[in-house]
Design an enzyme around this catalytic site. Structure first.
Site, mmCIF file in Angstrom:
data_model
loop_
_atom_site.group_PDB
_atom_site.id
_atom_site.type_symbol
_atom_site.label_atom_id
_atom_site.label_comp_id
_atom_site.label_asym_id
_atom_site.label_seq_id
_atom_site.Cartn_x
_atom_site.Cartn_y
_atom_site.Cartn_z
ATOM 1 N N HIS A 1 76.221 61.104 20.254
ATOM 2 C CA HIS A 1 74.859 60.802 21.251
ATOM 3 C C HIS A 1 74.244 62.191 21.649
ATOM 4 C CE1 HIS A 1 72.142 59.375 24.119
ATOM 5 N NE2 HIS A 1 72.883 59.824 25.109
ATOM 6 N N ASN B 1 66.583 62.881 24.122
ATOM 7 C CA ASN B 1 67.665 61.755 24.139
ATOM 8 C C ASN B 1 66.747 60.577 24.244
ATOM 9 O OD1 ASN B 1 69.522 59.921 25.174
ATOM 10 N ND2 ASN B 1 69.956 61.162 27.013
ATOM 11 N N CYS C 1 72.961 54.535 27.234
ATOM 12 C CA CYS C 1 73.271 55.365 25.905
ATOM 13 C C CYS C 1 74.368 55.066 24.996
ATOM 14 C CB CYS C 1 73.227 56.817 26.120
ATOM 15 S SG CYS C 1 71.884 57.423 27.133
HETATM 16 N N1 ACO Z 1 63.374 73.442 34.483
HETATM 17 C C1 ACO Z 1 63.713 74.440 35.137
HETATM 18 N N2 ACO Z 1 64.670 74.320 36.043
HETATM 19 C C2 ACO Z 1 65.329 73.014 36.236
HETATM 20 C C3 ACO Z 1 64.881 72.127 35.613
HETATM 21 C C4 ACO Z 1 63.956 72.114 34.497
HETATM 22 N N3 ACO Z 1 63.475 71.245 33.687
HETATM 23 N N4 ACO Z 1 65.613 70.978 35.764
HETATM 24 C C5 ACO Z 1 66.597 71.457 36.827
HETATM 25 N N5 ACO Z 1 66.048 72.637 36.939
HETATM 26 C C6 ACO Z 1 67.110 73.535 38.060
HETATM 27 C C7 ACO Z 1 67.418 72.605 39.205
HETATM 28 O O1 ACO Z 1 66.344 72.513 40.140
HETATM 29 C C8 ACO Z 1 68.545 73.785 39.627
HETATM 30 O O2 ACO Z 1 67.916 74.818 40.632
HETATM 31 P P1 ACO Z 1 68.571 75.181 41.900
HETATM 32 O O3 ACO Z 1 69.967 75.923 41.453
HETATM 33 O O4 ACO Z 1 67.504 76.296 42.652
HETATM 34 O O5 ACO Z 1 68.868 73.872 42.639
HETATM 35 C C9 ACO Z 1 68.973 74.594 38.338
HETATM 36 O O6 ACO Z 1 68.073 74.234 37.562
HETATM 37 C C10 ACO Z 1 70.167 74.061 37.775
HETATM 38 O O7 ACO Z 1 70.064 72.450 37.922
HETATM 39 P P2 ACO Z 1 71.477 71.793 37.300
HETATM 40 O O8 ACO Z 1 71.283 70.347 37.533
HETATM 41 O O9 ACO Z 1 72.919 72.192 37.862
HETATM 42 O O10 ACO Z 1 71.425 72.175 35.800
HETATM 43 P P3 ACO Z 1 72.356 72.031 34.709
HETATM 44 O O11 ACO Z 1 72.842 73.182 34.092
HETATM 45 O O12 ACO Z 1 73.322 70.949 34.986
HETATM 46 O O13 ACO Z 1 71.465 71.347 33.387
HETATM 47 C C11 ACO Z 1 70.914 69.200 32.748
HETATM 48 C C12 ACO Z 1 70.882 70.199 33.957
HETATM 49 C C13 ACO Z 1 70.540 69.586 31.575
HETATM 50 C C14 ACO Z 1 70.243 67.773 33.289
HETATM 51 C C15 ACO Z 1 72.351 68.823 32.439
HETATM 52 O O14 ACO Z 1 73.026 68.594 33.689
HETATM 53 C C16 ACO Z 1 72.703 67.570 31.449
HETATM 54 O O15 ACO Z 1 72.505 67.527 30.395
HETATM 55 N N6 ACO Z 1 73.393 66.683 32.107
HETATM 56 C C17 ACO Z 1 73.864 65.370 31.523
HETATM 57 C C18 ACO Z 1 72.634 64.638 31.249
HETATM 58 C C19 ACO Z 1 73.112 63.381 30.244
HETATM 59 O O16 ACO Z 1 73.755 63.675 29.324
HETATM 60 N N7 ACO Z 1 72.454 62.392 30.737
HETATM 61 C C20 ACO Z 1 73.009 61.349 29.705
HETATM 62 C C21 ACO Z 1 72.655 59.801 29.964
HETATM 63 S S1 ACO Z 1 71.143 59.292 29.752
HETATM 64 C C22 ACO Z 1 71.429 57.621 29.863
HETATM 65 O O17 ACO Z 1 72.439 57.041 29.821
HETATM 66 C C23 ACO Z 1 70.241 56.712 29.995
#
Ligand code: ACO
Length: 340
Positions: free
Chosen positions: A264, A294, A125
């Site tokens: 980003h 994204n 990214c």
């Molecule tokens: N819908 C419903 N529930 C979900 C989903 C979904 N789409 N995805 C995950 N959950 C659940 C998980 O299973 C978890 O459930 P559990 O507590 O029963 O295990 C719960 O939601 C919380 O999961 P987390 O991963 O802790 O959720 P978080 O609040 O961290 O949000 C997210 C997830 C949006 C992915 C966040 O962590 C994030 O944005 N991370 C950064 C991603 C990023 O910036 N990537 C960039 C680089 S991309 C590149 O370079 C190619």
């Protein structure tokens, strides 16, 4: 007595963005549609990420180069630049059409740009910031006068649409900018960084030389993005603010000196946390995540394209990105033109 010669010091040559164009495919994948494919909801996706919909490139045989070429054709047309005038084309992508040749080579061919240097940059990214940094050096040294930098990714090609943790986040798109020399405006400072220890948290397990594709890797679904969201989130929040802060500090900028943050687009919460640390008004922050998700290397040029009509000559922009690797980086630049 001879008069002492007055030396007039010229401002340095900088690489100015003199045009921007984007392309997103017409097919929209909404949160409601995703909720029919995996166990998720519009509410969860909107609250956790800010994404409402994303674009998906459909059509047999269409890869990242298709979108990159659309963006470059649009850029050449709106800047009234002939393909023969372009001296270098760099494409930032993590989803190249092929392992080789490079997507930049293909885009050149599709746009009628012949016999120039062209190559891909892979920094996930952060790819667009990396490519911009490289391209700006060629302008600053005076070697080239017209360079195209493209950020393009077809993330839908490497996303597992049975994995709710990743499939809601990504979309497809491309953006391109034209860089030309200027003594008034342009890129003043850039910063690129990486930490390979971040690999376990965000990568694609198979398909490279470490684990070439086999029937087994396909069956085990190892050709998709693997992301440990929480670990990446923690890293991203820290690095985005850090890179923006560092660029402001070393260029003696206070928040009042910054007109726009071009972040980003990975997660709206990460963007808001960065803007808050920079003490910027939300109106100064470019946001497209709600409609494109994204798009990896394409997010920053797509933001510039989307907000182009609001940008004025002399506006001061901070670009900030982070991504797989881990990689992160940013740029401080002044905008070179008023809306047409
Ligand atoms: N819908 C419903 N529930 C979900 C989903 C979904 N789409 N995805 C995950 N959950 C659940 C998980 O299973 C978890 O459930 P559990 O507590 O029963 O295990 C719960 O939601 C919380 O999961 P987390 O991963 O802790 O959720 P978080 O609040 O961290 O949000 C997210 C997830 C949006 C992915 C966040 O962590 C994030 O944005 N991370 C950064 C991603 C990023 O910036 N990537 C960039 C680089 S991309 C590149 O370079 C190619």
């Amino acid at each position: 007595m001879t008069k002492a010669k007055k030396t007039v010091r010229k401002s340095p040559i900088r690489a100015a963005i003199t045009g921007v164009c984007g392309y997103v495919p017409p097919d929209v994948l909404s949160n409601a549609e995703l909720a029919k494919m995996v166990d998720t909801s519009d509410e969860w996706i909107t609250e956790r990420t800010g994404i409402k919909e994303r674009r998906i490139l459909k059509g047999k045989g269409l890869g990242t180069s298709h979108m990159g070429a659309e963006a470059v054709r649009g850029l050449l047309s709106k800047t009234k630049t002939a393909p023969a005038e372009i001296e270098l084309l760099i494409c930032a992508t993590t989803t190249p059409d092929f392992v080789f040749p490079s997507t930049a080579n293909l885009i050149c061919d599709m746009c009628g740009i012949r016999s120039i240097g062209s190559f891909d940059v892979q920094a996930a990214c952060s790819g667009f910031v990396y490519a911009l940094t490289i391209a700006s050096q060629f302008i600053e040294t005076g070697k080239y006068r017209k360079i195209v930098v493209v950020g393009a990714d077809k993330m839908s090609a490497i996303i597992d649409y049975t994995d709710r943790a990743t499939c809601v986040l990504f979309g497809d798109g491309a953006g391109a900018v034209l860089l030309e020399p200027s003594r008034k405006y342009g890129i003043i400072d850039t910063l690129i960084c990486s930490d390979g220890a971040g690999m376990p948290h965000l990568h694609q397990k198979a398909g490279g030389s470490r684990m070439p594709p086999t029937a087994e890797t396909v069956t085990k679904r190892l050709h998709y993005v693997h992301q440990e969201g929480a670990a990446v989130y923690k890293f991203a929040v820290a690095r985005m603010a850090e890179v923006a802060g560092e660029l402001m500090k070393r260029n003696n900028l206070s928040s009042a000196d910054v007109d726009w943050l071009v972040p980003h687009q990975a997660n709206r919460r990460i963007i808001e946390a960065t803007a808050e640390r920079m003490k910027l008004d939300p109106k100064q922050v470019m946001i497209t995540i709600h409609k494109y998700g994204n798009t990896t290397a394409a997010t920053i040029p797509l933001c510039l394209w989307d907000y182009e009509s609001m940008l004025k000559e002399g506006d001061r922009l901070i670009l900030a990105a982070f991504g797989g690797g881990f990689t992160w980086g940013g740029a401080y630049l002044t905008w070179a033109y008023n809306p047409q």
